[in-house]
Design a protein around this motif. Sequence first.
Motif, PDB file in Angstrom:
ATOM      1  N   THR A 184     -31.116 -39.703  -4.130  1.00  0.00           N
ATOM      2  CA  THR A 184     -31.117 -39.518  -2.565  1.00  0.00           C
ATOM      3  C   THR A 184     -31.875 -39.915  -1.668  1.00  0.00           C
ATOM      4  O   THR A 184     -30.866 -40.733  -0.494  1.00  0.00           O
ATOM      5  CB  THR A 184     -31.946 -37.847  -2.251  1.00  0.00           C
ATOM      6  OG1 THR A 184     -31.254 -37.114  -3.104  1.00  0.00           O
ATOM      7  CG2 THR A 184     -31.419 -37.101  -0.966  1.00  0.00           C
ATOM      8  N   LEU A 185     -32.651 -40.457  -1.784  1.00  0.00           N
ATOM      9  CA  LEU A 185     -33.159 -41.867  -1.094  1.00  0.00           C
ATOM     10  C   LEU A 185     -32.336 -42.829  -0.836  1.00  0.00           C
ATOM     11  O   LEU A 185     -32.698 -44.044   0.069  1.00  0.00           O
ATOM     12  CB  LEU A 185     -34.368 -42.039  -1.877  1.00  0.00           C
ATOM     13  CG  LEU A 185     -35.879 -41.263  -1.677  1.00  0.00           C
ATOM     14  CD1 LEU A 185     -36.938 -41.496  -2.089  1.00  0.00           C
ATOM     15  CD2 LEU A 185     -35.987 -40.565   0.051  1.00  0.00           C
ATOM     16  N   THR A 186     -31.353 -43.769  -1.998  1.00  0.00           N
ATOM     17  CA  THR A 186     -31.454 -45.143  -1.642  1.00  0.00           C
ATOM     18  C   THR A 186     -29.552 -44.778  -0.967  1.00  0.00           C
ATOM     19  O   THR A 186     -29.694 -45.328   0.164  1.00  0.00           O
ATOM     20  CB  THR A 186     -30.923 -45.149  -2.892  1.00  0.00           C
ATOM     21  OG1 THR A 186     -29.823 -44.611  -3.731  1.00  0.00           O
ATOM     22  CG2 THR A 186     -31.659 -45.999  -3.869  1.00  0.00           C
ATOM     23  N   THR A 187     -28.950 -43.532  -1.038  1.00  0.00           N
ATOM     24  CA  THR A 187     -28.124 -42.961   0.237  1.00  0.00           C
ATOM     25  C   THR A 187     -28.914 -43.061   1.284  1.00  0.00           C
ATOM     26  O   THR A 187     -27.879 -43.396   1.959  1.00  0.00           O
ATOM     27  CB  THR A 187     -27.769 -41.832  -0.702  1.00  0.00           C
ATOM     28  OG1 THR A 187     -27.106 -41.035  -2.155  1.00  0.00           O
ATOM     29  CG2 THR A 187     -26.607 -41.137   0.398  1.00  0.00           C
ATOM     30  N   VAL A 188     -29.870 -43.003   1.947  1.00  0.00           N
ATOM     31  CA  VAL A 188     -30.411 -42.330   2.586  1.00  0.00           C
ATOM     32  C   VAL A 188     -30.334 -43.738   3.389  1.00  0.00           C
ATOM     33  O   VAL A 188     -29.974 -44.002   5.115  1.00  0.00           O
ATOM     34  CB  VAL A 188     -31.839 -41.438   3.240  1.00  0.00           C
ATOM     35  CG1 VAL A 188     -32.274 -42.370   4.292  1.00  0.00           C
ATOM     36  CG2 VAL A 188     -31.616 -40.224   2.313  1.00  0.00           C
ATOM     37  N   VAL A 189     -31.013 -44.542   2.549  1.00  0.00           N
ATOM     38  CA  VAL A 189     -31.321 -46.000   3.359  1.00  0.00           C
ATOM     39  C   VAL A 189     -30.059 -46.586   3.453  1.00  0.00           C
ATOM     40  O   VAL A 189     -29.833 -47.403   4.459  1.00  0.00           O
ATOM     41  CB  VAL A 189     -31.984 -46.357   2.007  1.00  0.00           C
ATOM     42  CG1 VAL A 189     -31.941 -48.411   2.284  1.00  0.00           C
ATOM     43  CG2 VAL A 189     -33.051 -46.139   1.834  1.00  0.00           C
TER      44      VAL A 189
END
Length: 285
Positions: free
Chosen positions: A54-59
Amino acid sequence: MNEIVDYFAQIPSSHRALIIAGGIAFFWLLESIKPMFVFDYKKWHHAGINIFFTLTTVVVNFILAFVLLMAADWTVTHQFGVLQWLPDMPLWLFAIVGLLLLDLVGAYLPHLVEHKTKILWRFHLIHHTDTWIDTTSANRHHPGESVIRFAFTTIGVLVAGAPMWLVFMYQSLSVVFSQLNHANIALPPKLDKWLGYLIVSPDMHKVHHHYLMPYTDSNYGNIFSVWDRLFGTYRELPKDQIVYGVDTHMDAREHNDLGNLLKIPFQRRSKDNLESEKIIDTPKN
């Protein structure tokens, strides 16, 4: 309606982050109260893997956000795209038509293409390897897939001719709906069925995560269920027959290890074409 438009035209990054975090927290709580399935798994370990993705998607989306902004501004400035070519309409209708178009071109279409294209499937496969579908599974996307989906979203903005406020509205709704239809919750059957005529309900999307064909290649919708019904990709399967995962990666050492998940798109396998490797699943009555 003007107030809503103004809000999404200037929505702070903190609010967008709150939508993601708040949605996970809210549906996580519901799952704990009345889960659809009782899983025998390490919930926090599983959540840690999915939250990493999820965090990599946000980044990825944060880094490339300027591309969406440029695309949206260009469509409005040059009066390009379906919404710009249509006659004037009430703002609420403009928003609905725009959301439908973004959902079709920016979500349904890329999802279908990922399932039908060998190289793209290798990235999307990470999402399907999850054998414990819950709300944290919503953004379990390999960083490579996040880039692919972003490219389709940009195409969707250009095709739709969507202004930036509408893009932000769509992305916010997309996050919430994805968390809802992945959440390990069971709505009353009649409610889920009636919701399924308009939106992608939890029961409808769970069919997509069944580990065998033809169900894996069905119910591609993100927000609206109309596209699956219109294009013949809608399927139903009783909840008690659903088994999560994908038949090529049912071993926990493959689907529950972050390092391996990151490497899956680049691994050589004797069976990596979904069309040839999956067995047609015939439900037993």
